[in-house]
Design a protein around this motif. Structure first.
Motif: not given
Length: 212
Positions: A42-43, A72-75, A94-97, A121-122
């Motif tokens: 549920n992020a 910001d959706l990293g991790n 910033y696109l953080e996936l 996106m790593y």
């Protein structure tokens, strides 16, 4: 005078809702992204499409004009795929996936994000080729696509990204040779390890993608 007063009120209202209208289109794009993703923890619970302004959602950062500038959706333990709607976030910087379980191809529409500074996106399951459209990201400084399942060659078009300082495509299934022009002259070999790449190109020779 009454007409001028009414006109001023109308203009004030128009100015006050215009950012919301813009944000609404960005909110629609983000909700379309959410519909493609599985979110077991549920992020994305706060991503309510009933709200006009996505700036109130968790993991979303906006500027003073209510434009989405950071995702910001990293991790975040999400999986699924990306779609072309992400290309509608015109103000995104910033696109953080990184470090999720997102697969499928990287949409070429990400090349429309002209203000993008960082794309991380790593650590996912992206496959297919690196989009040549990334060459339009002239403000890009960080591009990290390592630890995925990308294939094909490194697009030579990326050598035109003069601001690019960090580039990492290690641990994929890329083939061909490594560009040496533009910013690629300064990237360490660690950025390319664990692929099927055949080493740097020779200056002055036409690149040849061995094994691609």
């Amino acid at each position: 005078m009454a007409h001028l007063y009414l006109l001023s009120i109308f203009l004030s209202l128009l100015l006050s809702i215009s950012p919301s209208l813009s944000s609404n289109s960005e909110g629609n794009a983000l909700h379309a992204l959410r519909s493609r993703l599985s979110d077991p923890t549920n992020a994305l619970q706060s991503w309510d499409p009933a709200l006009v302004n996505p700036c109130t959602w968790f993991h979303v950062v906006c500027d003073s004009n209510n434009h989405v500038t950071r995702l910001d959706l990293g991790n975040s333990n999400i999986s699924g795929t990306l779609g072309p709607e992400l290309g509608q976030l015109k103000h995104l910087k910033y696109l953080e996936l990184y470090r999720n379980d997102i697969g499928g191809k990287i949409p070429k529409e990400l090349g429309n994000l002209k203000n993008l500074v960082s794309m991380d996106m790593y650590g996912n399951r992206f496959e297919g080729e690196i989009p040549k459209s990334f060459a339009k990201l002239k403000s890009l400084i960080f591009l990290r696509l390592n630890n995925n399942k990308l294939s094909g060659s490194i697009p030579r078009e990326l050598t035109t990204l003069k601001e690019l300082k960090v580039f990492d495509v290690s641990n994929n299934d890329l083939c061909g040779t490594i560009p040496v022009d533009g910013p690629f002259a300064s990237f360490p070999m660690e950025s390319f390890v664990n692929n099927r790449l055949n080493g740097p190109e020779l200056k002055g020779l036409v690149p040849y993608d061995f094994g691609c």
